[in-house]
Write an enzyme that holds these catalytic residues in place. Sequence first.
Site, PDB file in Angstrom:
ATOM      1  N   ARG A 270      12.730  -8.828   1.328  1.00 26.85           N
ATOM      2  CA  ARG A 270      13.133  -7.419   1.387  1.00 26.85           C
ATOM      3  C   ARG A 270      14.544  -7.264   1.940  1.00 26.85           C
ATOM      4  O   ARG A 270      14.966  -8.014   2.810  1.00 26.85           O
ATOM      5  CB  ARG A 270      12.192  -6.637   2.320  1.00 26.85           C
ATOM      6  CG  ARG A 270      10.854  -6.275   1.725  1.00 26.85           C
ATOM      7  CD  ARG A 270      10.121  -5.440   2.755  1.00 26.85           C
ATOM      8  NE  ARG A 270       8.808  -5.028   2.317  1.00 26.85           N
ATOM      9  CZ  ARG A 270       7.978  -4.315   3.057  1.00 26.85           C
ATOM     10  NH1 ARG A 270       8.334  -3.958   4.279  1.00 26.85           N
ATOM     11  NH2 ARG A 270       6.787  -3.963   2.605  1.00 26.85           N
TER      12      ARG A 270
ATOM     13  N   LYS B 297       0.817  -1.219   0.000  1.00 26.94           N
ATOM     14  CA  LYS B 297       0.000   0.000   0.000  1.00 26.94           C
ATOM     15  C   LYS B 297       0.852   1.271   0.000  1.00 26.94           C
ATOM     16  O   LYS B 297       0.461   2.274  -0.592  1.00 26.94           O
ATOM     17  CB  LYS B 297      -0.992   0.007   1.162  1.00 26.94           C
ATOM     18  CG  LYS B 297      -0.390  -0.010   2.547  1.00 26.94           C
ATOM     19  CD  LYS B 297      -1.472  -0.072   3.617  1.00 26.94           C
ATOM     20  CE  LYS B 297      -0.874  -0.048   5.012  1.00 26.94           C
ATOM     21  NZ  LYS B 297      -0.040  -1.232   5.302  1.00 26.94           N
TER      22      LYS B 297
ATOM     23  N   ARG C 100      -5.063   3.456  11.929  1.00 29.03           N
ATOM     24  CA  ARG C 100      -4.726   2.039  12.120  1.00 29.03           C
ATOM     25  C   ARG C 100      -5.781   1.314  12.943  1.00 29.03           C
ATOM     26  O   ARG C 100      -5.798   0.086  12.952  1.00 29.03           O
ATOM     27  CB  ARG C 100      -3.376   1.910  12.843  1.00 29.03           C
ATOM     28  CG  ARG C 100      -2.175   2.230  11.989  1.00 29.03           C
ATOM     29  CD  ARG C 100      -0.898   2.025  12.787  1.00 29.03           C
ATOM     30  NE  ARG C 100       0.268   2.520  12.068  1.00 29.03           N
ATOM     31  CZ  ARG C 100       0.997   1.795  11.244  1.00 29.03           C
ATOM     32  NH1 ARG C 100       0.672   0.547  11.008  1.00 29.03           N
ATOM     33  NH2 ARG C 100       2.052   2.310  10.641  1.00 29.03           N
TER      34      ARG C 100
ATOM     35  N   ARG D 289      15.893  -6.702   7.624  1.00 32.74           N
ATOM     36  CA  ARG D 289      15.544  -6.047   8.890  1.00 32.74           C
ATOM     37  C   ARG D 289      14.788  -7.009   9.808  1.00 32.74           C
ATOM     38  O   ARG D 289      14.071  -7.887   9.331  1.00 32.74           O
ATOM     39  CB  ARG D 289      14.673  -4.815   8.629  1.00 32.74           C
ATOM     40  CG  ARG D 289      15.402  -3.700   7.901  1.00 32.74           C
ATOM     41  CD  ARG D 289      14.528  -2.491   7.724  1.00 32.74           C
ATOM     42  NE  ARG D 289      13.292  -2.799   7.010  1.00 32.74           N
ATOM     43  CZ  ARG D 289      12.561  -1.900   6.370  1.00 32.74           C
ATOM     44  NH1 ARG D 289      12.914  -0.639   6.372  1.00 32.74           N
ATOM     45  NH2 ARG D 289      11.446  -2.253   5.747  1.00 32.74           N
TER      46      ARG D 289
ATOM     47  N   ARG E  93       3.186  -9.144  13.402  1.00 30.14           N
ATOM     48  CA  ARG E  93       2.617  -7.907  12.841  1.00 30.14           C
ATOM     49  C   ARG E  93       1.282  -8.184  12.147  1.00 30.14           C
ATOM     50  O   ARG E  93       0.349  -7.379  12.251  1.00 30.14           O
ATOM     51  CB  ARG E  93       3.602  -7.267  11.860  1.00 30.14           C
ATOM     52  CG  ARG E  93       4.830  -6.688  12.533  1.00 30.14           C
ATOM     53  CD  ARG E  93       5.841  -6.196  11.529  1.00 30.14           C
ATOM     54  NE  ARG E  93       5.390  -5.022  10.815  1.00 30.14           N
ATOM     55  CZ  ARG E  93       5.956  -4.566   9.704  1.00 30.14           C
ATOM     56  NH1 ARG E  93       7.000  -5.204   9.177  1.00 30.14           N
ATOM     57  NH2 ARG E  93       5.489  -3.496   9.105  1.00 30.14           N
TER      58      ARG E  93
END
Length: 214
Positions: free
Chosen positions: A127, A13, A88, A160, A171
């Site tokens: 990533r 997003k 959120r 990361r 998450r």
Amino acid sequence: MKIIMLGAPGAGKGTQAKMIADDYGVPHISTGDIFRANIKEGTELGKKAKSYMDKGELVPDALTCDLVMDRIAKEDCKNGFVLDGFPRTIPQAEALTEALQKIDQSMDFAIDVEVDDESIIARMGGRRACTECGATYHIVNIPPAKEGICDRCGSALVLRDDDKPETVKKRLSVYHEQTQPLIDYYKEQGILHAVDGMLSMEEVFAAIKKILGA
């Protein structure tokens, strides 16, 4: 054109928000950027936010909403903006709706980029981020010219902690509990639109442009 981007972490997003902002000439607004800018400028709101962040606490919903409203009151937002990472939670969404109503405004679109959990875990595991300049890559989709080395500054690229599978699962759990209810919230407001986030970046953007009427 006031747009909220929804979707799980890693759904893409943020990338789409930037593309919308560039294409339509409106600001891309993320709460992280707002916090950093206000803290750097030493504003009253920034000092308040910093006092929570320094203690490792979440910035309260009301203060976060004040910071967002302060940002969208600026001249560059007069033709619209893209919100990324806010709201959120339902309380944040309600605070935003209320604050906009006070100035006779409302959001126009809430766009949900849909990607299943398994794909997100695989996607985020690929990533890589630069330890120096913060540039991000993906070992399959956006690989660096030289493996493990940043194209921009030549520093090392790392996976990361945020992108490690065990962290991503946590998450996603938080997202399903706190943020997914926003989908129903904006559906009730009649502004929710879903796009298939499993398509290519360009195809997702084309689907969004269709929703926005362009």
